[in-house]
Each structure stands twice: as C-alpha cells, then as structure tokens.
Design an enzyme around this catalytic site. Structure first.
Site, PDB file in Angstrom:
ATOM      1  N   LEU A  79       2.547   6.942  -1.527  1.00  0.00           N
ATOM      2  CA  LEU A  79       3.664   7.848  -1.775  1.00  0.00           C
ATOM      3  C   LEU A  79       3.671   8.344  -3.218  1.00  0.00           C
ATOM      4  O   LEU A  79       4.000   9.507  -3.482  1.00  0.00           O
ATOM      5  CB  LEU A  79       4.982   7.158  -1.434  1.00  0.00           C
ATOM      6  N   VAL A 110       0.837  -1.199   0.000  1.00  0.00           N
ATOM      7  CA  VAL A 110       0.000   0.000   0.000  1.00  0.00           C
ATOM      8  C   VAL A 110       0.876   1.255   0.000  1.00  0.00           C
ATOM      9  O   VAL A 110       0.549   2.247  -0.652  1.00  0.00           O
ATOM     10  CB  VAL A 110      -0.960   0.010   1.213  1.00  0.00           C
ATOM     11  N   CYS A 111       1.999   1.200   0.692  1.00  0.00           N
ATOM     12  CA  CYS A 111       2.863   2.372   0.843  1.00  0.00           C
ATOM     13  C   CYS A 111       3.251   3.023  -0.484  1.00  0.00           C
ATOM     14  O   CYS A 111       3.125   4.240  -0.631  1.00  0.00           O
ATOM     15  CB  CYS A 111       4.108   2.018   1.655  1.00  0.00           C
ATOM     16  N   PRO A 112       3.714   2.255  -1.487  1.00  0.00           N
ATOM     17  CA  PRO A 112       4.107   2.938  -2.726  1.00  0.00           C
ATOM     18  C   PRO A 112       2.924   3.591  -3.444  1.00  0.00           C
ATOM     19  O   PRO A 112       3.105   4.619  -4.114  1.00  0.00           O
ATOM     20  CB  PRO A 112       4.744   1.840  -3.575  1.00  0.00           C
TER      21      PRO A 112
END
EC number: 1.11.1.26
Length: 185
Positions: free
Chosen positions: A49, A44-46
């Site tokens: 970001l 999920v992070c990328p």
C-alpha cells in the site's frame, strides 16, 4: 474475469480524513485500480500500500483512481492511517468491505477466512476489467509493474489494432497483428 464488467456494490471508504460512501457508479468514466489485500495492521500489506501511495500522483495524472479494499471496516482503515507513517501517506480510497460484497464480486475471498487474496484489477472507464494479478499470501506486488500495465492498457485502448509486447515501456514500438506478421517475431 478479463473483459467482465464491475458488479454493483456500495461501501464506505476512508479518504483524506473523511468517510465517503461509494458505489460502482463512482468507478465509471475513469480508469480504476481495485487493489485487494488481506488485512490492516499486517506485514506485507503496508509495504504494498505504501508503494502504491508513492505512485498515486502519477496514476492520478493518467486519470486513474485507486480503491484499496480489505474486509476491515472504514474505521479500522482510519485507525491504521492515523497510526502508521507508511499508511499515513495514502491519499487514495481505503474501502471497508466487512460484508465481503466487493471481495466476492471479484472472486478473491479466501474461503472460510473472511479475508481477501492479494489481487489487483485494472478497469477501463466503462468498468470493464482489462488486467488482473493475484498472488499468494507472501508475495507482495510492485506498483511500478502496475504502472507499466496501466500505460499499456491505456495505449491499446487509444490505438485500436495495436498491441504491446512483453516488457513494453511507454514510447517503445508496438505490434500491429496481421497475416504478414505471423512467424516473423
């Protein structure tokens, strides 16, 4: 946490091909977003970001600096930046917080895991938190909603006595709380 001031910190960040040392003093004097996420090279992070990177120029045009923070090192941030097309478009600060000082200052460290929760903090130029959002592991954040909050916070800061109602968009009507307005909304 709302209306509290940023606590002292020092860290190294990766930004535009360089390692740079930063402290809380680098936050003062401008609007800032601290965007915490669990870890580099995850799922999920990328997406979050990358979405934030797509809005970075607009944030910059509004005088807002972005500091993404995880407990990874600045070296790991560089490796991720160099190996991912999505992360490669990031031009904002990618802060390494391997000791967890910043993450703990904002009370978003996952107990016993050494990872940050998904959390966003919007700070005014005095280093005071004006908005925050914390979501569970699987719930990604949207930069467009952050933009709306930035615009509302900046509007309220420059128009004392006015407030922005739900779903407020820049240019729409605001409210001026008063005795006459009670029960009229």
């Amino acid at each position: 946490m709302i209306n509290t001031e940023i606590k002292p910190f020092s860290a190294t960040a990766y930004k535009e091909g360089k390692f740079v040392d930063i402290t809380e003093k680098d936050v003062l004097g401008k609007w800032s977003v601290f965007f915490f996420y669990p870890a580099d090279f995850t799922f999920v992070c990328p997406t979050e970001l990358g979405d934030l990177a797509d809005h970075y120029a607009e944030l910059q045009s509004r005088g807002v600096e972005v500091f993404s923070v995880s407990t990874d090192t600045h070296f790991t941030h560089k490796a991720w930046h160099d190996s991912s097309d999505t992360i490669g478009k990031i031009n904002y600060f990618m802060v390494g917080d391997q000791a967890g000082n910043i993450t703990n200052n904002f009370n978003v460290m996952r107990e016993g895991q050494g990872l940050a929760n998904r959390a966003t903090f919007l700070m005014d130029p005095q280093g005071v938190i004006q908005a925050m959002e914390i979501t569970a592991e699987g719930i990604g954040r949207e930069a467009e909603d952050l933009m709306r909050k930035v615009k509302a916070a900046q509007y309220v800061a420059s128009h004392p006595g006015e407030v922005c109602p739900a779903k407020w968009k820049e240019g729409e009507a605001t409210l001026t709380p008063s005795l006459d307005l009670v029960g009229k909304i």
